[in-house]
Enzyme design. Structure first.
Site, PDB file in Angstrom:
ATOM      1  CG  ASP A   1      -7.729  -3.516  -1.096  1.00 39.51           C
ATOM      2  OD1 ASP A   1      -8.215  -4.504  -1.678  1.00 39.51           O
ATOM      3  OD2 ASP A   1      -7.935  -3.281   0.098  1.00 39.51           O
TER       4      ASP A   1
ATOM      5  CG  ASP B   1      -2.257  -0.740   0.835  1.00 40.93           C
ATOM      6  OD1 ASP B   1      -2.590  -0.811  -0.361  1.00 40.93           O
ATOM      7  OD2 ASP B   1      -2.910  -1.258   1.752  1.00 40.93           O
TER       8      ASP B   1
HETATM    9  N1  GLY Z   1      -7.040  -1.401   1.754  1.00 40.37           N
HETATM   10  C1  GLY Z   1      -7.719  -1.936   2.863  1.00 40.37           C
HETATM   11  C2  GLY Z   1      -9.114  -1.484   2.987  1.00 40.37           C
HETATM   12  O1  GLY Z   1      -9.717  -1.027   2.049  1.00 40.37           O
HETATM   13  O2  GLY Z   1      -9.636  -1.587   4.083  1.00 40.37           O
END
Ligand code: GLY
Length: 369
Positions: free
Chosen positions: A149, A88
């Protein structure tokens, strides 16, 4: 004053007040109206700096600039510590260092962004052509996992390719996005949360529920990540498959919203679990729809996209926006992780971020981050 301008003014005022309230912390959720401190290592640590940058760009508030820079410095411990960094990095460094570099030309910020992009590129699994999610310490035996994501991290790779004038980062982003189109998006225009691949051979094994109800469900925020991420992938490449993916999932998302335009946390949640909403998903989807709208050709589909983005934002503003300045958060009723029972029907920092970002896009133009 038109309601979008009023909403933006109130949002900016909250950010201004939160310079003192939240200060040098990294907020995640605000049950009861007060944001917690999740620390710099968690994936959400770019959103508070991102809100500060939105305020700075709108008002040239120097306190916002000072604090955003301090938080950007604090994120260095994560970048330098290296071992705990996950996929991320786009969520973390695009709305902090990269935006700093874009707005001010700060060279140190550029290097931070390029380091984060190099890390992301290093997570690419060549056999399966996907960017690996998480690390074993957090999710054991997840070497073969990819998640929807991560579409939102790809803009970091597209940006790095432009900065280096070298297509190799972009090639990884495209390979990952192609894998998502092929392996995540179902014929009914929904996206899985997690797909597990054999990390040695790259063979697709199964889809897993993750933060959604199960492997066949339609986790609302996952759909929003797909709408927005695919729109950006189209913006960066012109590949029609990404445009179609974004449009089709948007169609599903919009047609499954409640009357007040908020989504249940998973569109296929069983009857007894439909009391939990995820407004962060609709905030993100609205911002993604504005991106999509800006990329579409004139016509009824484009108008529909814009009208729906506006309707979702109006639904959020009328029903879920907390006006009171005592409450640090803006958008109520988001859900972080229903299956794990974590943070259900609470304000979440990325709900506030995408709501404000969408309002800024309405005022100016998309393609902020
Ligand atoms: N990327 C983790 C979430 O959307 O909670």
């Amino acid at each position: 004053m038109y309601w979008t301008e009023e909403a933006l003014e109130k949002s900016l005022e909250k950010i201004r007040r939160n310079i003192e309230n939240i200060g040098e912390r990294f907020p995640h959720v605000a049950p009861g109206g007060v944001y917690n401190d999740q620390g710099p290592y968690f994936w959400v640590s770019g959103f508070w700096p991102g809100l500060l940058w939105l305020l700075y760009q709108e008002t040239e508030d120097n306190e916002a600039l000072r604090l955003a820079r301090k938080l950007e410095d604090d994120l260095d411990q994560v970048l330098d510590g290296f071992m705990t960094i996950h996929h991320d990095v786009g969520f973390m460094w695009l709305p902090s260092a990269v935006i700093d570099y874009k707005v001010t030309g700060n060279e140190k910020s550029r290097i931070r962004g390029l380091k984060a992009a190099s890390h992301l590129a290093g997570r690419f699994n060549l056999a399966g052509r996907f960017i690996r999610a998480w690390n074993d310490e957090v999710k054991p035996d997840s070497q073969g996992w990819a998640i929807i994501d991560c579409m939102m991290n790809l803009p970091l790779l597209f940006w790095a390719s432009r900065e280096y004038d070298d297509p190799r980062f972009k090639h990884i982003a495209i390979a990952h996005a192609d894998t998502v189109v092929k392996n995540f998006i179902r014929p009914d225009n929904t996206a899985c949360h997690i797909v597990s691949f054999d990390p040695e051979t790259g063979e697709r094994l199964e889809s897993l529920g993750g933060q959604g109800q199960d492997g066949d469900s339609a986790w609302a925020r996952g759909q929003a990540w797909a709408i927005y991420g695919m729109a950006i992938a189209y913006r960066e490449t012109g590949k029609e498959e990404y445009l179609n993916a974004s449009k089709n999932i948007a169609g599903y998302f919009i047609s499954h919203l409640r009357e007040d335009k908020a989504p249940v946390w998973d569109f296929r949640a069983v009857k007894d679990h439909r009391w939990a909403l995820d407004t962060s998903a609709s905030a993100c989807a609205a911002s993604g729809l504005l991106e999509l709208y800006s990329l579409m050709e004139d016509g009824p589909d484009r108008d529909f996209c814009y009208d729906q983005a506006l309707a979702i934002l109006k639904g959020l503003y009328d029903n879920y926006f907390d006006d009171s300045m005592e409450n640090q958060s803006m958008i109520q009723m988001g859900t972080v992780h229903f299956p794990a029972g974590k943070n259900i029907n609470v304000p979440i920092i990325y709900g506030d971020f995408f709501f404000t970002e969408a309002l800024v896009k309405l005022k100016h133009k998309p393609n902020i981050f």
